[in-house]
Structures are given as C-alpha cells and as structure tokens.
Design an enzyme around this catalytic site. Structure first.
Site, PDB file in Angstrom:
ATOM      1  N   GLU A 145      82.699 -84.574  -6.162  1.00 10.73           N
ATOM      2  CA  GLU A 145      82.063 -84.835  -7.449  1.00 10.73           C
ATOM      3  C   GLU A 145      82.687 -86.057  -8.106  1.00 10.73           C
ATOM      4  OE1 GLU A 145      79.340 -83.664  -8.963  1.00 10.73           O
ATOM      5  OE2 GLU A 145      79.894 -85.273 -10.326  1.00 10.73           O
ATOM      6  N   CYS A 150      92.609 -86.066 -12.885  1.00  8.59           N
ATOM      7  CA  CYS A 150      92.155 -86.521 -11.562  1.00  8.59           C
ATOM      8  C   CYS A 150      92.977 -87.674 -10.992  1.00  8.59           C
ATOM      9  CB  CYS A 150      90.681 -86.894 -11.626  1.00  8.59           C
ATOM     10  SG  CYS A 150      89.642 -85.439 -11.843  1.00  8.59           S
TER      11      CYS A 150
HETATM   12  N1  LIG Z   1      87.653 -82.592 -14.307  1.00  8.35           N
HETATM   13  C1  LIG Z   1      86.979 -83.556 -13.728  1.00  8.35           C
HETATM   14  O1  LIG Z   1      86.541 -84.495 -14.375  1.00  8.35           O
HETATM   15  C2  LIG Z   1      86.724 -83.537 -12.246  1.00  8.35           C
HETATM   16  C3  LIG Z   1      85.853 -84.509 -11.689  1.00  8.35           C
HETATM   17  C4  LIG Z   1      85.651 -84.486 -10.319  1.00  8.35           C
HETATM   18  C5  LIG Z   1      86.298 -83.572  -9.525  1.00  8.35           C
HETATM   19  N2  LIG Z   1      87.145 -82.649 -10.101  1.00  8.35           N
HETATM   20  C6  LIG Z   1      87.808 -81.685  -9.222  1.00  8.35           C
HETATM   21  O2  LIG Z   1      87.272 -80.407  -9.500  1.00  8.35           O
HETATM   22  C7  LIG Z   1      88.250 -79.413  -9.276  1.00  8.35           C
HETATM   23  C8  LIG Z   1      88.379 -78.546 -10.522  1.00  8.35           C
HETATM   24  O3  LIG Z   1      88.809 -79.371 -11.582  1.00  8.35           O
HETATM   25  P1  LIG Z   1      88.630 -78.965 -13.108  1.00  8.35           P
HETATM   26  O4  LIG Z   1      89.082 -80.128 -13.917  1.00  8.35           O
HETATM   27  O5  LIG Z   1      87.269 -78.424 -13.351  1.00  8.35           O
HETATM   28  O6  LIG Z   1      89.702 -77.781 -13.203  1.00  8.35           O
HETATM   29  P2  LIG Z   1      89.861 -76.633 -14.319  1.00  8.35           P
HETATM   30  O7  LIG Z   1      91.244 -76.150 -14.183  1.00  8.35           O
HETATM   31  O8  LIG Z   1      89.372 -77.172 -15.622  1.00  8.35           O
HETATM   32  O9  LIG Z   1      88.845 -75.496 -13.859  1.00  8.35           O
HETATM   33  C9  LIG Z   1      89.055 -74.685 -12.759  1.00  8.35           C
HETATM   34  C10 LIG Z   1      88.592 -73.268 -13.085  1.00  8.35           C
HETATM   35  O10 LIG Z   1      88.743 -72.457 -11.923  1.00  8.35           O
HETATM   36  C11 LIG Z   1      89.115 -71.163 -12.355  1.00  8.35           C
HETATM   37  N3  LIG Z   1      89.670 -70.401 -11.236  1.00  8.35           N
HETATM   38  C12 LIG Z   1      90.903 -70.438 -10.693  1.00  8.35           C
HETATM   39  N4  LIG Z   1      90.995 -69.593  -9.657  1.00  8.35           N
HETATM   40  C13 LIG Z   1      89.795 -68.991  -9.517  1.00  8.35           C
HETATM   41  C14 LIG Z   1      89.254 -68.032  -8.616  1.00  8.35           C
HETATM   42  N5  LIG Z   1      89.977 -67.525  -7.631  1.00  8.35           N
HETATM   43  N6  LIG Z   1      87.980 -67.639  -8.792  1.00  8.35           N
HETATM   44  C15 LIG Z   1      87.230 -68.157  -9.789  1.00  8.35           C
HETATM   45  N7  LIG Z   1      87.676 -69.086 -10.655  1.00  8.35           N
HETATM   46  C16 LIG Z   1      88.939 -69.507 -10.523  1.00  8.35           C
HETATM   47  C17 LIG Z   1      90.079 -71.411 -13.480  1.00  8.35           C
HETATM   48  O11 LIG Z   1      90.218 -70.280 -14.313  1.00  8.35           O
HETATM   49  C18 LIG Z   1      89.382 -72.589 -14.206  1.00  8.35           C
HETATM   50  O12 LIG Z   1      88.500 -72.140 -15.210  1.00  8.35           O
HETATM   51  C19 LIG Z   1      89.530 -80.156  -8.903  1.00  8.35           C
HETATM   52  O13 LIG Z   1      89.629 -80.238  -7.504  1.00  8.35           O
HETATM   53  C20 LIG Z   1      89.291 -81.537  -9.484  1.00  8.35           C
HETATM   54  O14 LIG Z   1      90.020 -82.517  -8.822  1.00  8.35           O
HETATM   55  C21 LIG Z   1      87.346 -82.612 -11.444  1.00  8.35           C
END
Ligand SMILES: NC(=O)c1ccc[n+]([C@@H]2O[C@H](COP(=O)([O-])OP(=O)(O)OC[C@H]3O[C@@H](n4cnc5c(N)ncnc54)[C@H](O)[C@@H]3O)[C@@H](O)[C@H]2O)c1
Length: 439
Positions: free
Chosen positions: A139, A251
């Site tokens: 993403e 990120c």
């Molecule tokens: N934040 C961004 O802008 C962005 C953009 C591109 C890619 N990413 C990637 O997306 C991924 C997630 O990032 P994020 O910023 O959304 O993280 P985040 O920590 O904001 O969200 C992750 C969510 O996953 C939940 N979670 C943890 N373990 C779980 C499980 N076993 N079952 C269900 N839910 C569970 C957590 O409670 C949390 O709400 C990462 O790999 C990140 O690098 C993030």
C-alpha cells in the site's frame, strides 16, 4: 491503513468486515467513531456503516467465514535488530489457515520484506484444508491524504503467480483506476521490494535535500532558491525537496531500516540507505546547536513554545516525530516547553505526560516563552498574526524547522529568524537580545 483500506473497498460496493484485536478500537468504530484523525475518512466511514457494507469485530472467525479476500494490514514494527517483525502477520496467517472453509485469497498489504508471501503461504498451509493463494499488494497511501490516495492511486502493485487471484484482484481494484492509472502485476518478491524501494528512495530524496540545506548554511546559499532551481528540472521534480528537521512517521524510518537489514541478511551492504539513516538521525535535532548557540551555550531555565507535534501535518500520528526528539533534547538541556498541535496533543500526552505543557491554541503556547520553535508545517502556522507573536514572546525569536516564512517577511516583522539551509536574519532595527521581557 487497514481501516482506510476496508472503508474504501466498502465505498466501491464490497461487503467488508474489519477485524482488530483491540476491543476498545472496535467498540469505538461500532459506535460510529473513527479512532484516528484522517481527513475525509469520517464521511465515507459513516456512509458505509449506514448502508450496511462496513462492519467491525474482534472475532476473526466471523470475518473469515464469509470472506473471499482477506487483507492483512497488521503491524510490522522494527524488531530489536531493525528487521521487520513478522510475528503479527505470521500469527494471523496461522489463525486464518485454521478457519478457511473454501478457496480464499490472502493479501499481504502490510509492508513486508522480500520472501514474506512465501512465509505466509507456508504458515497458512500448515493448517488449511482448502485451496488458497497469497498475494503481495503493498500500500502506497500517505497519512493525511490516505482516502484520496486509496480512491485514486497513482498505481496499484499486485504480486501474484496465480491467475485466479490475479482476476479477483483486478476486479476489486478496477473501480479505483478508471482514469487509466495502471494495476501493475508482477511476482510476489518484486512487489514486496517495490514498496521498500519506493519509501527508501523518497527518504533519500528528503535526506539529500537536507544535506544540501546544511551545506547552504556553511557557504551562505539559500536552499529554497536551490530547491526551486533544481525542482523545475522534470527529471528531478518539485516534490519531496523541502528541507527540514528530518523525516519521521510510522513508515519511512522503519522501512528504510528494514531494507538495510534485508540487505545485510542477503550479504549486500546498502551504503546509500545506511547514510540516509545516519543523516536523518542527526537532522531531527539540527535546530539544537543553533538554539544553544543563540543563548550563549546554555538553555537551562529557558522556556520555549513549540508548534507542531505530529510527524507531519494532517495527522495525529506521532510515531518517530522529530518534535519528540526536539522535546527530549530541549528538556535534557534544562529548558521547558509548552506545545500546541491541532490534532496530536492527546497522543503526546499519553506518551510523555507532563514532561511538557500543552496549550489550547497556537497563541496560548507562546505566552512568556523565550522563543518559538516550529517542528511541523501545519497550514495553520503558515500565516500567523505576527503582532500576537510579538506580544506573547519575551523576545521576537523564531527557530523554524520547516522553513514556513520568507526571510524578508521576518526581517520586516522585526524577528530574529533561524531556519534550515538559509541565512539567519535579524531585523536591523531590532537586534537579538536587545528586547527585555515584556518590553
Ligand atoms: N500508516 C500508513 O500510512 C501505512 C501506509 C502504507 C503501509 N503501511 C503498513 O501497514 C501496516 C500497518 O500499519 P498501520 O500504520 O496501519 O499500523 P497500526 O498500528 O496503526 O494498525 C495496526 C492494527 O492492527 C491491529 N492488530 C494487531 N494485531 C492484530 C491481530 N492479531 N488481529 C487483528 N488486528 C491486530 C492493531 O490493534 C492495530 O489497530 C504496516 O506494515 C505499515 O508499514 C502503513
């Protein structure tokens, strides 16, 4: 990322069940509240809940039972050695494997190192009794623009070797690329690396500009002039050339580090990436020597107003925010801080409590401060009422980590103004240190 993804897929008519283990978050979302600050997300979130296409649960089984496609948007934080911690992703893969009842596509949407799709496949295969495919679909959305980016992506990258999965992913993403932007299909490993390569390149672009800015200071050039002169070359482009106090967020820092670590594991030393990390680390507190120097080598007992805590504007995300590094350095040197941020103060207070004071607005933060320090370029800070700054601050001094103001504008207003990669300016009629408190 998961919530934006789920909500945007619901927006194009899909039925989406979002699963999270955080019961408090799920409770909030069920009661109609978006648990993060992300512009425009609330509108489509509410609409899709109201129209019955978007649901929330802590129960994985409930979600997997009806799913054709399952997106893994799990955290991949840096492990102790800096490599991406895959434990969340692999644990969920195993749990899902046990629950699958029919052919399903599992999609790695988290940012994951090369080879993860194979690891996820192996984990699911340990338990699954049915056919499945694992697809890599990194993403590229940006926080602060997440909904727009998701609904109108520059490109969608899909890594898969399965025709069946490819067809499902193509149908799912077609509504998002009607303007003709590509869905780029490739193998899983290339898709996984595309995300890291893109983020590392952007982090390097910012860092390169920060080095040019530092050099501008050494030789008396103006980085904003250099930036415009460079950026008009279409091979370089105007974006991501703004110097400042370093990149942060959830990120870039973790992805750059994870790529360096992947390189080391494969016996390849990423020299550029290692330098990017080193330079950025220094850049986060690049204002500190300038501040300390201005006060004659000691800031003990000084009080500063600090504008901007989020790692960038339009988000409440403070992960790896340069402001936190500044706060740490300032308080360690014996100074006190009153901060204001339009969205991120709650998250900072949860993290560091009363280590600093929090103001109700940007002007209240200035009251009685020796100087203003700017850490995040919120639009709100771009055209302040300089008269109110003058009234509230002890001295007309601004240390700007984001180059928000023109130099002649600041001399015109009679400020001592220190920014990044540009000359320090002091109004001729109001030299630094000549004003006394309340003067
Ligand atoms: N934040 C961004 O802008 C962005 C953009 C591109 C890619 N990413 C990637 O997306 C991924 C997630 O990032 P994020 O910023 O959304 O993280 P985040 O920590 O904001 O969200 C992750 C969510 O996953 C939940 N979670 C943890 N373990 C779980 C499980 N076993 N079952 C269900 N839910 C569970 C957590 O409670 C949390 O709400 C990462 O790999 C990140 O690098 C993030």
């Amino acid at each position: 990322m998961g919530l934006v993804t789920g909500t945007c897929f619901a927006e194009t008519g899909n039925h989406v069940v979002c699963v999270d283990i955080n019961a408090e978050k799920v409770r909030m979302m069920r009661s109609g509240k978006v648990p993060i600050y992300e512009p425009h997300l609330d509108v489509i979130f509410e609409r899709n809940i109201r129209q019955g296409r978007l649901h929330f649960t802590t129960d994985l089984k409930e979600a997997v039972d009806h799913a054709e496609i399952i997106f893994l948007a799990l955290p991949t934080p840096p492990g102790e050695d800096g490599s991406a911690d895959l434990s969340y992703v692999l644990k969920a893969a195993g749990d899902i494997g046990r629950l699958l009842k029919r052919y399903t596509v599992l999609v790695d949407k988290s940012t994951v190192p090369v080879g993860t799709a194979e690891k996820v496949h192996a984990e699911v295969a340990k338990y699954a009794q049915v056919e499945f495919d694992v697809v890599s679909n990194p993403e590229f959305l940006r926080e602060g623009f997440a909904v727009d980016d998701f609904l109108k992506p520059d490109r969608v990258v899909v890594g898969t070797s399965s025709e069946r999965a490819r067809k499902l992913m193509e149908d799912l993403y077609k509504p998002f690329v009607r303007q003709g932007n590509p869905i780029i299909f490739m193998d899983e490993r290339s898709a996984e690396l595309t995300k890291y390569a893109a983020n590392a390149f952007l982090a390097a672009k910012i860092t390169f500009m920060n080095e040019i800015a530092n050099f501008c200071e050494a030789v008396g050039a103006d980085v904003d002039k250099v930036r415009i002169g460079m950026g008009t070359d279409s091979r370089i482009g105007k974006r991501f050339l703004f110097p400042g106090i370093g990149y942060g967020g959830s990120c870039f820092p973790k992805d750059v580090q994870a790529l360096a670590k992947s390189g080391a594991e494969a016996g390849y030393e990423f020299r550029i990436i290692n330098s990017v990390m080193e330079v950025n680390e220094r850049q986060k507190t690049a204002l500190m020597p300038k501040i300390i120097d201005y006060y004659g080598g000691d800031i003990k007992g000084r009080h500063f107003a600090l504008w901007g805590l989020a790692f960038k504007p339009d988000t409440d995300d403070i992960r790896e925010a340069p402001a936190l590094y500044m706060i740490e350095a300032l308080t360690k040197a014996g100074a006190t801080v009153t901060a204001f941020d339009p969205e991120a103060m709650g998250n900072v207070e949860k993290l560091i409590g009363d280590k600093i004071a929090y103001a109700k607005d940007e002007y209240a933060a200035l009251q009685g401060a020796d100087a203003l320090i700017i850490c995040t370029e919120w639009a709100l800070f771009r055209t302040p009422d300089f008269g109110r700054l003058e009234q509230a601050l002890k001295e007309k001094t601004v240390f700007d980590g984001r180059n928000l103001y023109e130099l002649d504008e600041m001399t015109g207003h009679g400020f001592h103004y220190v920014s990044i990669g540009r000359n320090v300016v002091t109004a001729a009629h109001s030299p630094a240190h000549t004003r006394t408190a309340n003067a």
